[in-house]
Design a protein around this motif. Sequence first.
Motif, short mmCIF file in Angstrom:
data_model
loop_
_atom_site.label_atom_id
_atom_site.label_comp_id
_atom_site.label_asym_id
_atom_site.label_seq_id
_atom_site.Cartn_x
_atom_site.Cartn_y
_atom_site.Cartn_z
N UNK A 71 0.82 -1.20 0.00
CA UNK A 71 0.00 0.00 0.00
C UNK A 71 0.86 1.25 0.00
N UNK A 72 2.05 1.18 0.64
CA UNK A 72 2.92 2.37 0.68
C UNK A 72 3.79 2.49 -0.56
N UNK A 85 5.75 -2.72 -14.60
CA UNK A 85 4.37 -2.25 -14.59
C UNK A 85 4.28 -0.89 -13.91
N UNK A 86 3.36 -0.04 -14.33
CA UNK A 86 3.25 1.30 -13.71
C UNK A 86 2.82 1.18 -12.24
N UNK A 87 3.50 2.00 -11.39
CA UNK A 87 3.21 1.92 -9.96
C UNK A 87 1.82 2.46 -9.66
N UNK A 88 1.42 3.46 -10.40
CA UNK A 88 0.06 4.00 -10.21
C UNK A 88 -0.89 3.15 -11.07
N UNK A 109 -6.79 -4.28 -6.17
CA UNK A 109 -6.34 -3.69 -4.89
C UNK A 109 -7.01 -4.42 -3.73
N UNK A 110 -6.15 -4.77 -2.75
CA UNK A 110 -6.64 -5.36 -1.50
C UNK A 110 -6.32 -4.38 -0.36
N UNK A 111 -6.76 -4.69 0.86
CA UNK A 111 -6.44 -3.77 1.98
C UNK A 111 -4.95 -3.59 2.24
N UNK A 112 -4.10 -4.55 1.77
CA UNK A 112 -2.68 -4.48 2.11
C UNK A 112 -1.78 -4.34 0.89
#
Length: 435
Positions: A71-72, A85-88, A109-112
């Motif tokens: 997530x960070x 792959x693009x980070x965004x 996307x998951x919670x982590x």
Amino acid sequence: MIVLLLVALGVSALIQGVSAYRTALNETDQIFDYQMLQMAFSLRGGVGRGTVTVPLAQNQSFDFLVQVWSIDGASVFRSPGEFLLPQRALLGFSEVSQGDKRYRIFSLQTPFEVVQVAQDLAVRHRMAGQLAWRTVLPIAWMWPILALLVWWVVSHALTPVSRVSAQLAQRGADDLAPIPADDLPDELQPLLASFNALLVRVSQAFSAQQRFVADAAHELRSPLAALKLQWQALHRADDADARALAIQRLGQGIDRASRLAEQMLQLARQDSPAAKALAPTRVQLGALCREAVVEASDAAQRRSIDLGVSECDAAEVMGQADALQVLVRNLLDNAIKYTPPGGRVDVSLTRQPDGSYCLAIDDSGPGIAADERARVFDPFYRGEGLSNTAGSGLGLAIVKSIVQAHGGQIQLLSSAQLGGLGVRVTLPSIPPTPS
């Protein structure tokens, strides 16, 4: 035909290949998108939290590229490969380009963490091309066999046509017999039937022309022989009275020959294709009849014949003014010629209940016997009892030709009013213009 059929086969194979490629590409897109989605969900939460990094493998190619971000933004996992792959990440399906390659990406996307699965689109295109080629390849192998089959079928089907062509090439100009259609294909039967019907019409026209030429030669022989005799009589005349009589007879013979030649030209002109191709115009038939009566009045007065118009309605028809004028003039000439001196000729033009117009000419002459009324329309035919009257037998033939060309009808009757011949010519009126 063979070339066109072979080109059609090639175009069909090309269209089938393009269609198969597009169908295969659509199906592979659906299958690979489903695999990418399943792979992303299976990797969800299964690679740790930012603690594992897999080194890149050298000289190895993968259909799918996987990358996991925390997530960070830290890289948790990345499969071997040069593509980063693009980070965004754009959640869901998206496409990006890198160099000369284009990739399809599915991001989850998951919670982590963020899971990304990518695939080079060239893989899909290559697989779709292979499937399309497998579809077209049998046709490509069969194309020479199909070409030979098409050549044999077309050549076999057109063999009767070649035979008919050879027969027509060997025919003489006067051979108008129908072509046999025993073994011709069904597709050519209507064409051959129409062609044979044309041959029949040409044969009839040719026969009619031959009869006309023969009759004309026979009819011209007599007046020309008479002219020669009158010319000889003129040279042998001893005194002024004999010379004057010979000159008079020679003039009458020239008039008869000129009239015969004029009528022959009228009949030939009326039956010619050029006359039939002329566009019809609006003709005032009532005015035309009155003018013809005025022109014929001098000939009627010389024979003390009462010529008049009993009734003349305003009539407008579609046709050729010159031809209709010849029609009325010939009928009046015949009526005056065959009516005894002191007789009577009546002309009327009336509108019929059905909208057509009827031109009636009655005379007090001897008339025509009922059994001869059909034959008097033949060229150069003259009824019994009329051989002593000057004439060529072409007047009614010309009239009938003009009437038929104008879509009308002609009848020969016994005149109830005057006792002689009654001629009835019916011509259609001009249809009203739709508003």
